[in-house]
Write a protein that holds these residues in place. Structure first.
Motif, PDB file in Angstrom:
ATOM      1  N   GLY A   1      16.140 124.971  33.449  1.00 51.81           N
ATOM      2  CA  GLY A   1      14.851 125.569  33.701  1.00 51.81           C
ATOM      3  C   GLY A   1      14.568 125.910  35.144  1.00 51.81           C
ATOM      4  N   LYS A   2      15.533 125.733  36.015  1.00 49.38           N
ATOM      5  CA  LYS A   2      15.337 126.006  37.427  1.00 49.38           C
ATOM      6  C   LYS A   2      16.294 127.084  37.911  1.00 49.38           C
ATOM      7  CE  LYS A   2      13.695 121.360  38.609  1.00 49.38           C
ATOM      8  NZ  LYS A   2      13.901 120.193  39.508  1.00 49.38           N
ATOM      9  N   GLU A   3      15.949 127.655  39.041  1.00 50.26           N
ATOM     10  CA  GLU A   3      16.804 128.646  39.665  1.00 50.26           C
ATOM     11  C   GLU A   3      18.068 127.994  40.208  1.00 50.26           C
ATOM     12  OE1 GLU A   3      14.926 131.784  38.631  1.00 50.26           O
ATOM     13  OE2 GLU A   3      16.062 132.240  40.444  1.00 50.26           O
ATOM     14  N   ARG A   4      19.152 128.737  40.163  1.00 45.42           N
ATOM     15  CA  ARG A   4      20.360 128.287  40.808  1.00 45.42           C
ATOM     16  C   ARG A   4      20.144 128.300  42.317  1.00 45.42           C
ATOM     17  NH1 ARG A   4      25.211 131.729  39.088  1.00 45.42           N
ATOM     18  NH2 ARG A   4      24.154 133.241  40.459  1.00 45.42           N
TER      19      ARG A   4
ATOM     20  N   VAL B   1      26.555 116.888  36.873  1.00 48.93           N
ATOM     21  CA  VAL B   1      26.236 115.691  37.636  1.00 48.93           C
ATOM     22  C   VAL B   1      24.891 115.187  37.154  1.00 48.93           C
ATOM     23  CG1 VAL B   1      25.660 114.749  39.906  1.00 48.93           C
ATOM     24  CG2 VAL B   1      27.569 116.356  39.661  1.00 48.93           C
ATOM     25  N   THR B   2      24.861 113.959  36.696  1.00 50.84           N
ATOM     26  CA  THR B   2      23.628 113.361  36.214  1.00 50.84           C
ATOM     27  C   THR B   2      23.372 112.079  36.989  1.00 50.84           C
ATOM     28  OG1 THR B   2      23.980 114.254  33.987  1.00 50.84           O
ATOM     29  CG2 THR B   2      22.389 112.466  34.220  1.00 50.84           C
TER      30      THR B   2
ATOM     31  N   LYS C   1      20.262 111.216  44.311  1.00 56.81           N
ATOM     32  CA  LYS C   1      18.908 111.086  43.799  1.00 56.81           C
ATOM     33  C   LYS C   1      18.813 111.744  42.433  1.00 56.81           C
ATOM     34  CE  LYS C   1      17.101 111.611  48.506  1.00 56.81           C
ATOM     35  NZ  LYS C   1      16.213 112.426  49.377  1.00 56.81           N
ATOM     36  N   PRO C   2      17.850 111.333  41.612  1.00 59.14           N
ATOM     37  CA  PRO C   2      17.689 111.984  40.307  1.00 59.14           C
ATOM     38  C   PRO C   2      17.511 113.495  40.421  1.00 59.14           C
ATOM     39  CG  PRO C   2      16.452 109.954  40.337  1.00 59.14           C
ATOM     40  CD  PRO C   2      16.965 110.157  41.743  1.00 59.14           C
ATOM     41  N   GLU C   3      16.877 113.964  41.481  1.00 61.15           N
ATOM     42  CA  GLU C   3      16.694 115.398  41.642  1.00 61.15           C
ATOM     43  C   GLU C   3      17.983 116.146  41.963  1.00 61.15           C
ATOM     44  OE1 GLU C   3      14.463 113.491  45.233  1.00 61.15           O
ATOM     45  OE2 GLU C   3      14.990 112.947  43.170  1.00 61.15           O
ATOM     46  N   ASP C   4      19.066 115.425  42.196  1.00 65.73           N
ATOM     47  CA  ASP C   4      20.368 116.057  42.357  1.00 65.73           C
ATOM     48  C   ASP C   4      21.015 116.394  41.016  1.00 65.73           C
ATOM     49  OD1 ASP C   4      20.422 115.913  45.227  1.00 65.73           O
ATOM     50  OD2 ASP C   4      20.964 113.791  45.063  1.00 65.73           O
ATOM     51  N   THR C   5      20.425 115.942  39.930  1.00 62.79           N
ATOM     52  CA  THR C   5      20.967 116.211  38.605  1.00 62.79           C
ATOM     53  C   THR C   5      21.008 117.712  38.351  1.00 62.79           C
ATOM     54  OG1 THR C   5      20.226 114.103  37.700  1.00 62.79           O
ATOM     55  CG2 THR C   5      20.626 115.886  36.140  1.00 62.79           C
ATOM     56  N   ALA C   6      22.180 118.217  38.036  1.00 60.27           N
ATOM     57  CA  ALA C   6      22.360 119.647  37.830  1.00 60.27           C
ATOM     58  C   ALA C   6      23.808 119.899  37.432  1.00 60.27           C
ATOM     59  CB  ALA C   6      22.025 120.434  39.102  1.00 60.27           C
TER      60      ALA C   6
ATOM     61  N   GLY D   1      32.163 127.230  48.612  1.00 58.86           N
ATOM     62  CA  GLY D   1      30.980 126.398  48.609  1.00 58.86           C
ATOM     63  C   GLY D   1      30.536 126.026  47.217  1.00 58.86           C
ATOM     64  N   TRP D   2      29.338 125.474  47.188  1.00 65.25           N
ATOM     65  CA  TRP D   2      28.789 124.937  45.958  1.00 65.25           C
ATOM     66  C   TRP D   2      27.364 125.405  45.742  1.00 65.25           C
ATOM     67  CZ3 TRP D   2      31.878 121.907  42.846  1.00 65.25           C
ATOM     68  CH2 TRP D   2      33.059 121.432  43.432  1.00 65.25           C
ATOM     69  N   PHE D   3      27.058 125.704  44.503  1.00 61.28           N
ATOM     70  CA  PHE D   3      25.707 125.945  44.032  1.00 61.28           C
ATOM     71  C   PHE D   3      25.418 124.948  42.920  1.00 61.28           C
ATOM     72  CE2 PHE D   3      27.010 129.853  45.951  1.00 61.28           C
ATOM     73  CZ  PHE D   3      25.867 130.417  46.495  1.00 61.28           C
ATOM     74  N   ARG D   4      24.159 124.808  42.602  1.00 63.82           N
ATOM     75  CA  ARG D   4      23.802 123.954  41.481  1.00 63.82           C
ATOM     76  C   ARG D   4      22.617 124.544  40.738  1.00 63.82           C
ATOM     77  NH1 ARG D   4      21.376 118.617  44.672  1.00 63.82           N
ATOM     78  NH2 ARG D   4      19.377 119.559  45.331  1.00 63.82           N
ATOM     79  N   GLN D   5      22.518 124.186  39.474  1.00 69.87           N
ATOM     80  CA  GLN D   5      21.426 124.666  38.653  1.00 69.87           C
ATOM     81  C   GLN D   5      21.007 123.582  37.678  1.00 69.87           C
ATOM     82  OE1 GLN D   5      22.160 128.259  36.375  1.00 69.87           O
ATOM     83  NE2 GLN D   5      19.987 128.789  36.508  1.00 69.87           N
ATOM     84  N   ALA D   6      19.757 123.218  37.757  1.00 64.91           N
ATOM     85  CA  ALA D   6      19.171 122.284  36.812  1.00 64.91           C
ATOM     86  C   ALA D   6      18.509 123.066  35.686  1.00 64.91           C
ATOM     87  CB  ALA D   6      18.144 121.392  37.511  1.00 64.91           C
TER      88      ALA D   6
END
Length: 130
Positions: A42-45, A126-127, A87-92, A35-40
């Motif tokens: 200053g945010k939690e993974r 991903v930006t 979406k921009p919030e997918d940036t991570a 699977g996949w995780f993401r982290q932006a």
């Protein structure tokens, strides 16, 4: 034993699509839930998506349901994440992850297993611009 290498990240405009790939080296790929995780910054993974050993079960976080699709090709030792309507919030930074399973469990537990990840990829950026 297992090395995971992500690819496919990049810069995309909002509404666009990307497909991430995670290539695994080593034997026994079909014994791992993937699977996949993401982290932006200053945010939690956070968990994004998971797929069971045989690919019959999938998990998606609420934020990506209906937009992302996870799949795997055990013959190619590769897991994919198709990301649509970005979406921009997918940036991570997106990380591929593997969890060894002795039995073909489902994947509904994916969001509760971050501490149990056996192997991590190096991450791919991903930006998504507005």
């Amino acid at each position: 034993q297992v090395q995971l290498v992500e690819s496919g990240g990049g810069l995309v405009q909002a509404g666009g699509s990307l497909r991430l790939s995670c290539a695994a080296s080593g034997r026994g790929f079909s014994n791992y839930a993937m699977g996949w995780f993401r982290q932006a910054p200053g945010k939690e993974r956070e968990s994004v998506a998971g797929i069971s050993r045989g690919g019959s079960s999938t998990y998606y976080s609420d934020s990506v349901k209906g937009r992302f699709t996870i799949s795997r090709d055990n013959d190619k030792n590769t897991v994919y994440l198709q990301m649509n309507s970005l979406k921009p919030e997918d940036t991570a930074v997106y990380y591929c992850a593997a969890v060894f399973l002795a039995a073909p469990y489902g994947i509904s537990w994916w969001d509760r297993r971050q501490k149990d990840i056996d192997y991590w990829g190096q991450g791919t950026q991903v930006t998504v611009s507005s």
